[in-house]
Design a protein around this motif. Structure first.
Motif, PDB file in Angstrom:
ATOM      1  N   ARG A 174     -40.447 -49.480 -28.256  1.00 47.63           N
ATOM      2  CA  ARG A 174     -40.869 -48.081 -28.280  1.00 47.63           C
ATOM      3  C   ARG A 174     -39.667 -47.175 -28.071  1.00 47.63           C
ATOM      4  NH1 ARG A 174     -41.520 -44.417 -24.686  1.00 47.63           N
ATOM      5  NH2 ARG A 174     -41.272 -45.920 -22.961  1.00 47.63           N
ATOM      6  N   LYS A 175     -39.317 -46.439 -29.089  1.00 45.89           N
ATOM      7  CA  LYS A 175     -38.235 -45.465 -28.966  1.00 45.89           C
ATOM      8  C   LYS A 175     -38.692 -44.296 -28.094  1.00 45.89           C
ATOM      9  CE  LYS A 175     -37.323 -44.482 -33.216  1.00 45.89           C
ATOM     10  NZ  LYS A 175     -36.579 -43.945 -34.395  1.00 45.89           N
ATOM     11  N   ALA A 176     -37.719 -43.608 -27.536  1.00 44.39           N
ATOM     12  CA  ALA A 176     -38.040 -42.492 -26.649  1.00 44.39           C
ATOM     13  C   ALA A 176     -38.798 -41.387 -27.386  1.00 44.39           C
ATOM     14  CB  ALA A 176     -36.763 -41.929 -26.027  1.00 44.39           C
ATOM     15  N   THR A 177     -38.583 -41.284 -28.681  1.00 40.86           N
ATOM     16  CA  THR A 177     -39.231 -40.220 -29.463  1.00 40.86           C
ATOM     17  C   THR A 177     -40.536 -40.672 -30.098  1.00 40.86           C
ATOM     18  OG1 THR A 177     -37.869 -40.862 -31.360  1.00 40.86           O
ATOM     19  CG2 THR A 177     -37.063 -39.070 -29.972  1.00 40.86           C
ATOM     20  N   ALA A 178     -40.925 -41.932 -29.918  1.00 42.26           N
ATOM     21  CA  ALA A 178     -42.112 -42.463 -30.581  1.00 42.26           C
ATOM     22  C   ALA A 178     -43.255 -42.612 -29.589  1.00 42.26           C
ATOM     23  CB  ALA A 178     -41.808 -43.807 -31.231  1.00 42.26           C
ATOM     24  N   ALA A 179     -44.459 -42.402 -30.074  1.00 37.59           N
ATOM     25  CA  ALA A 179     -45.634 -42.551 -29.227  1.00 37.59           C
ATOM     26  C   ALA A 179     -46.079 -43.999 -29.122  1.00 37.59           C
ATOM     27  CB  ALA A 179     -46.776 -41.699 -29.784  1.00 37.59           C
ATOM     28  N   LEU A 319     -40.221 -35.025 -24.924  1.00 38.44           N
ATOM     29  CA  LEU A 319     -41.249 -34.876 -23.892  1.00 38.44           C
ATOM     30  C   LEU A 319     -42.643 -34.848 -24.509  1.00 38.44           C
ATOM     31  CD1 LEU A 319     -39.507 -32.287 -21.528  1.00 38.44           C
ATOM     32  CD2 LEU A 319     -39.933 -34.706 -21.057  1.00 38.44           C
ATOM     33  N   ARG A 320     -42.779 -34.186 -25.652  1.00 34.73           N
ATOM     34  CA  ARG A 320     -44.072 -34.161 -26.312  1.00 34.73           C
ATOM     35  C   ARG A 320     -44.480 -35.549 -26.795  1.00 34.73           C
ATOM     36  NH1 ARG A 320     -43.061 -28.603 -29.832  1.00 34.73           N
ATOM     37  NH2 ARG A 320     -43.677 -27.131 -28.169  1.00 34.73           N
ATOM     38  N   ALA A 321     -43.508 -36.323 -27.291  1.00 38.21           N
ATOM     39  CA  ALA A 321     -43.816 -37.684 -27.753  1.00 38.21           C
ATOM     40  C   ALA A 321     -44.270 -38.556 -26.581  1.00 38.21           C
ATOM     41  CB  ALA A 321     -42.581 -38.297 -28.409  1.00 38.21           C
ATOM     42  N   VAL A 322     -43.603 -38.383 -25.421  1.00 32.01           N
ATOM     43  CA  VAL A 322     -44.008 -39.139 -24.237  1.00 32.01           C
ATOM     44  C   VAL A 322     -45.398 -38.736 -23.786  1.00 32.01           C
ATOM     45  CG1 VAL A 322     -43.485 -39.543 -21.795  1.00 32.01           C
ATOM     46  CG2 VAL A 322     -41.636 -39.524 -23.482  1.00 32.01           C
TER      47      VAL A 322
END
Length: 325
Positions: A174-179, A319-322
């Motif tokens: 899981r990349k930091a930008t992926a949900a 932050l939005r993806a997280v």
């Protein structure tokens, strides 16, 4: 069961070390009582032979894992035999001064809280057997130093073994930008700890290029694949340098952030300028390079990016993806 296996391994090792000629599997089977019992307790000749063969192969692998060098020799008539030559399984005399013993002790201490604790202790025991003086205790030397490398990720051990054995792996990442995580097919090269986090460097087959993966973002099990590496392994795998460049260590610009007082000490250590704002906040100027947004996200509500605008936007997107995940 553990005692029975240890006795079986000891008997097999003694047979292999005590012979001057290669012993066939049949000869070893008839010489070791545990193998004879396996044949007697089986249901049918074929099943008994299969059970013995599986046990024998596991035992050979276990002895090799413990450091015994077992040779496989084919005779003129095509029969396979095994032996462990004494000269191949004997360490030369080892002499260590106090500083060298202390260095070994510190290296072993590093792994006492990790999955390699057993291997580290076993290595020191082998050095004792090879001539490390009894009056030198590497664990006690410079006891004020207590180095630790934490290993909490379940992916560490299978990836360490895959790096050692040069086996490709598959895992969900899981990349930091992926949900959500995605499967990655990787040829693992090396593991390294940096800033308290473990990273894997390797060749990403899906992207056809070198990549670095943070172990804490690997979800599920690491599955091994039997195929060979398709890409050459670099002579020197610079995991730390690669991760550092992605984290903004090779920055050529500056960013302005707001940080809560008494928080974010790693950011304060990097700051080139700090100004107190009051009301529990400070303003910091820090080096800005590729990957800084991923690092800032880790500090959550303690950090607010003021400028540049593209860095602020990248942090908000992460932050939005997280939040969605």
């Amino acid at each position: 069961m553990a005692i029975a296996k240890a006795e079986r391994l000891m008997n097999l090792a003694l047979c292999l070390l005590g012979t001057r000629r290669p012993l066939s599997k049949r000869e070893l089977r008839d010489s070791i009582e545990a193998y004879v019992e396996t044949l007697r307790s089986g249901h049918g000749a074929a099943a008994s032979e299969d059970s013995f063969n599986r046990m024998f192969e596991r035992d050979k692998d276990d002895l090799r894992e413990l450091g015994l060098v077992i040779e496989t020799v084919e005779s003129l008539d095509g029969e396979i035999g095994y032996l462990a030559r004494r000269d191949s399984n004997r360490l030369p005399p080892i002499t260590l001064d106090a500083e060298e013993a202390a260095a070994l002790g510190l290296a072993a201490k590093v792994w006492q809280q990790a999955r390699l604790a057993g291997a580290a202790s076993g290595a020191l025991q082998k050095l004792r057997a090879a001539g490390l003086p009894e009056d030198v205790d590497p664990y006690e030397a410079h006891g004020a130093l207590e180095p630790r490398i934490p290993v909490h990720e379940a992916a560490f051990e299978p990836l360490m073994l895959a790096c050692r054995d040069r086996r490709p792996v598959v895992f969900d990442y899981r990349k930091a930008t992926a949900a959500h995580p995605e499967p990655r097919h990787v040829e693992p090269w090396a593991l390294e700890c940096w800033r308290g986090h473990w990273y894997l460097a390797g060749f990403d087959r899906d992207r056809g290029a070198e990549r670095v993966f943070r172990l804490s973002r690997i979800t599920g099990k690491v599955r091994s694949r039997g195929a060979r590496f398709t890409a050459p392994v670099p002579d020197v795998v610079t995991v730390r340098e690669t991760v550092a460049s992605w984290a903004g260590e090779s920055a050529d610009r500056s960013a302005l952030i707001r940080l809560r007082t008494d928080a974010g000490y790693p950011l304060r250590a990097k700051a080139t300028a700090v100004r107190e704002l009051g009301d529990g906040w400070d303003e910091l100027e820090i080096p800005y390079g590729h990957g800084l947004d991923a690092w800032l996200v880790e500090f959550g509500p303690d950090v607010v990016v003021l400028e540049p605008a593209e860095l602020r936007a990248d942090v908000v997107d992460r932050l939005r993806a997280v939040a969605k995940g």
